[in-house]
Design an enzyme around this catalytic site. Structure first.
Site, PDB file in Angstrom:
ATOM      1  N   SER A  72      70.091 105.784  47.168  1.00  0.00           N
ATOM      2  CA  SER A  72      68.933 106.627  46.885  1.00  0.00           C
ATOM      3  C   SER A  72      67.603 105.940  47.192  1.00  0.00           C
ATOM      4  CB  SER A  72      69.023 107.076  45.428  1.00  0.00           C
ATOM      5  OG  SER A  72      67.999 107.946  45.094  1.00  0.00           O
ATOM      6  N   ARG A  99      63.744 102.281  26.965  1.00  0.00           N
ATOM      7  CA  ARG A  99      65.199 102.488  27.107  1.00  0.00           C
ATOM      8  C   ARG A  99      65.741 101.547  28.184  1.00  0.00           C
ATOM      9  NH1 ARG A  99      65.501 105.186  31.867  1.00  0.00           N
ATOM     10  NH2 ARG A  99      67.743 105.512  31.761  1.00  0.00           N
ATOM     11  N   PRO A 100      67.015 101.178  28.054  1.00  0.00           N
ATOM     12  CA  PRO A 100      67.583 100.351  29.123  1.00  0.00           C
ATOM     13  C   PRO A 100      67.819 101.210  30.349  1.00  0.00           C
ATOM     14  CG  PRO A 100      69.249 100.781  27.424  1.00  0.00           C
ATOM     15  CD  PRO A 100      67.989 101.462  26.978  1.00  0.00           C
ATOM     16  N   SER A 101      67.465 100.706  31.528  1.00  0.00           N
ATOM     17  CA  SER A 101      67.711 101.465  32.761  1.00  0.00           C
ATOM     18  C   SER A 101      69.212 101.530  33.022  1.00  0.00           C
ATOM     19  CB  SER A 101      67.008 100.761  33.921  1.00  0.00           C
ATOM     20  OG  SER A 101      67.632 101.101  35.140  1.00  0.00           O
TER      21      SER A 101
HETATM   22  P1  NG1 Z   1      67.193 104.645  35.293  1.00  0.00           P
HETATM   23  O1  NG1 Z   1      67.212 103.415  36.138  1.00  0.00           O
HETATM   24  O2  NG1 Z   1      68.345 104.808  34.346  1.00  0.00           O
HETATM   25  O3  NG1 Z   1      65.865 104.816  34.638  1.00  0.00           O
HETATM   26  C1  NG1 Z   1      66.585 106.207  37.401  1.00  0.00           C
HETATM   27  C2  NG1 Z   1      65.665 107.328  37.036  1.00  0.00           C
HETATM   28  C3  NG1 Z   1      66.486 108.508  36.559  1.00  0.00           C
HETATM   29  C4  NG1 Z   1      67.526 108.911  37.587  1.00  0.00           C
HETATM   30  C5  NG1 Z   1      68.311 107.695  38.051  1.00  0.00           C
HETATM   31  C6  NG1 Z   1      69.246 107.990  39.181  1.00  0.00           C
HETATM   32  C7  NG1 Z   1      63.421 107.189  36.055  1.00  0.00           C
HETATM   33  C8  NG1 Z   1      62.592 106.714  34.930  1.00  0.00           C
HETATM   34  N1  NG1 Z   1      64.733 106.934  35.973  1.00  0.00           N
HETATM   35  O4  NG1 Z   1      67.366 105.887  36.281  1.00  0.00           O
HETATM   36  O5  NG1 Z   1      65.643 109.564  36.241  1.00  0.00           O
HETATM   37  O6  NG1 Z   1      66.935 109.613  38.650  1.00  0.00           O
HETATM   38  O7  NG1 Z   1      67.447 106.622  38.442  1.00  0.00           O
HETATM   39  O8  NG1 Z   1      68.657 107.911  40.438  1.00  0.00           O
HETATM   40  O9  NG1 Z   1      62.902 107.779  36.996  1.00  0.00           O
HETATM   41 ZN    ZN Z   2      68.014 109.973  45.409  1.00  0.00          ZN
END
Ligand code: NG1
Ligand code: ZN
Length: 562
Positions: A65, A497-499
């Site tokens: 992505s 929040r944890p990513s």
């Molecule tokens: P994480 O890394 O969990 O925050 C990010 C995006 C999600 C989602 C995913 C998948 C933000 C804050 N977070 O997730 O909304 O799109 O990537 O691509 O944009």
């Molecule tokens: Zn994407």
């Protein structure tokens, strides 16, 4: 069994780096491409099992992505084009992390738990984005597909693969399972929506598109000829020279809150950016004063839901519509939709599968993440009622017109997943029908200034959250610390929040002014750092020293007598 011997032999060609542990997160697996060969092979195996298990076609998309070009990733697509079921995410993690000798037992365990009939045929669709690692990695997926029925679509956008999986499993009811079929369905609907709009000038039909140097750019080029100049695209960052997602694309624009490089923007002109696999979109323009204006997923959800609500009223249809957001939604958008538009609002955890599921509970569910990932879902009942009305010879002209617009709106939307191309066509059609400029759309409400930061800690998962991630329940004291920091600012809100896609904690803050949002985000980051085991990082030290230095200065000057 011969099948298992073959798996054993082939898996030796896709060895797992010992000790490597990965997790199937909000976007599948995602990491540096050189660590993914074994994961791809194993996801080929798993997709085959899932296909036998559901007796349907399963998709495997090779993409990372909006991540940099060096990364890659993979995610599975379930029969109706949706994200794979939660329990299979767990299987994916088990399989990816099994050491070489444990792979067969792990596979057999899944077969037993799901009571999979191994004589059932399987069918797997594989696609990839433009990353240079994609060809090899998608071949590794195909090596794992233990059947001749694996179909390689090669270069496609993520939403195109979702769409084709759904078409295949609905025996063509959703459309034809080819990229051409996708172009035809969407473009016909778009042309029907826009063709009769009076007095549309070439200027109004013009749009600048930043393709993030990725697959979306290639696919927009392919689609253009189907659009009969009803949409005239100037394509930038088409991959011919720039690097994927580098200083461009939807994620860059949203997080940096500035225009991408490589796009020639004139004042007031409507522009949009896709991300690297074309499942996100954000719009923007610059004002005559040189100010950058971003129209993110929240503004998109507002435009679409307002349009749909007006059409439902005109059609006299009593359908329950909701807008689904996450904690990242700008407070102003939630306020506007809830209080002015009086729309049902839902807030879910981050990750499109959560939004998608919540949206399925309504006749019409509009869901968007602020980052621009989103779509609209129509229930079977809603689609039937709209169709009946459109075909009803006794209904008034106004009702019929609204029903026809709704029907074409349904056809321009990719209901399986967020889709930059489909969302772009929908937005362009709505702006045309409503005779609205991007500035008028922007003026529906004003965003609260906000800031997103990342904090590196030893283990981001020590942070546990509740209330759709809006409150932290651990580590102890963190939520209290955030609460007291938020109180210092007007119209403020913050959460952490944890990513799920990076090894970081994400910090979000919004407040009445940009200065306050920035200060709050920094202060909350420091609280996370202090309470959740922060890693010493060069940039953090510099930030901390700079902030302390300014505090000292303020203290010194504050205590001086003038
Ligand atoms: P994480 O890394 O969990 O925050 C990010 C995006 C999600 C989602 C995913 C998948 C933000 C804050 N977070 O997730 O909304 O799109 O990537 O691509 O944009
Ligand atoms: Zn994407």
């Amino acid at each position: 069994m011969a099948q298992f011997e073959e798996v054993s032999q082939k898996s030796a060609l896709h060895p797992k780096p010992a000790g490597l542990v990965l997790q199937y997160g909000t976007a599948g697996f995602r990491t540096n491409a050189k660590n993914l060969d074994h994961v791809m092979f194993r996801m080929g195996l798993l997709a085959t099992l899932r296909s036998k298990n559901t007796k349907a076609t399963i998709g495997v998309m090779v993409t990372a992505s909006h991540n940099p070009e060096e990364d890659n990733g993979v995610k599975l697509i379930d029969p109706m084009g949706e994200m794979v079921a939660m329990v299979w995410e767990g299987y994916a993690t088990q399989l990816a992390n099994a050491e070489q000798d444990d792979l067969l037992p792990a596979l057999k365990d899944i077969i037993k738990r799901e009571a999979i009939n191994m004589t059932q045929e399987a069918n797997v669709f594989v696609g990839r984005d433009t990353r240079s690692s994609g060809a090899c990695l998608s071949q590794a997926v195909l090596d794992g597909v233990s059947t001749l029925d694996g179909h390689n679509y090669g270069l496609v956008t993520t939403p195109q693969l979702h769409y084709m999986v759904c078409c295949q499993n609905t025996q063509g009811q959703y459309g034809e399972a080819t990229v051409e079929g996708y172009y035809r369905k969407l473009s016909q609907a778009f042309i029907r929506l826009t063709k009769n709009v009076p007095n549309r000038t070439d200027d109004q039909k013009h749009l600048c598109v930043d393709g993030a140097n990725g697959i979306g750019a290639l696919k927009v080029r392919e689609m253009e000829r189907h659009l009969e100049r009803e949409l005239q695209i100037s394509l930038f960052n088409d991959g011919s020279s720039g690097k994927l997602n580098h200083q461009c694309g939807a994620d860059f624009v949203k997080v940096q809150q500035k225009a991408p490089t490589g796009v020639e923007m004139t004042v007031g002109e409507r522009c949009c950016s896709f991300d690297g696999d074309a499942d996100r979109i954000v719009y923007y323009y610059s004002s005559s004063a040189g100010r950058f204006h971003l129209l993110d997923g929240d503004k998109i959800a507002t435009l679409i839901s307002t349009f749909l609500k007006e059409l439902l009223t005109q059609a006299g249809l009593d359908l329950k519509m909701a807008v689904v957001q996450t904690a990242y939604a700008n407070g102003s958008s939630t306020q506007y939709l809830e209080n002015t538009m009086k729309v049902i609002m839902k807030c879910t955890k981050t990750g499109v599968k959560h939004l998608h599921h919540a949206a399925q509970e309504f006749d019409i569910g509009v869901y968007f993440e602020s980052n621009g990932h989103g779509t609209v879902l129509f229930s079977k009942t809603a689609e039937q009622k709209i169709k009946q009305l459109a075909e009803d010879s006794t209904s008034s002209d106004e009702k019929k017109r609204a029903a026809l617009l709704l029907q074409n709106t349904i056809n321009v939307i990719n209901q399986t997943v967020g889709d930059s191309i489909s969302d772009m066509l929908l937005i362009e059609a709505i702006l045309a029908i409503k005779g609205m400029t991007v500035q008028q759309w922007d003026a529906i409400y004003s965003d609260l200034p906000n800031r997103q930061l990342k904090v590196r800690v030893s283990n981001p998962r020590v942070i546990d959250t509740t209330d759709a991630e809006r409150r932290a329940v651990s580590p102890a004291g963190l939520q209290e610390a955030i609460d007291s920091l938020v109180k210092k600012y007007r119209q403020a809100r913050s959460f952490v929040r944890p990513s799920g896609t990076e090894d970081v904690v994400r910090v979000y803050a919004e407040a009445e002014t940009q200065e306050s949002a920035d200060a709050l985000a920094h202060e909350v980051s420091l609280a996370v750092y202090r309470l959740a085991g922060g890693k010493i990082h060069y940039r953090q030290i510099v930030m901390w020293l700079t902030m302390n230095f300014f505090h000292q200065l303020v203290n010194v000057f504050g205590s001086m007598k003038w």
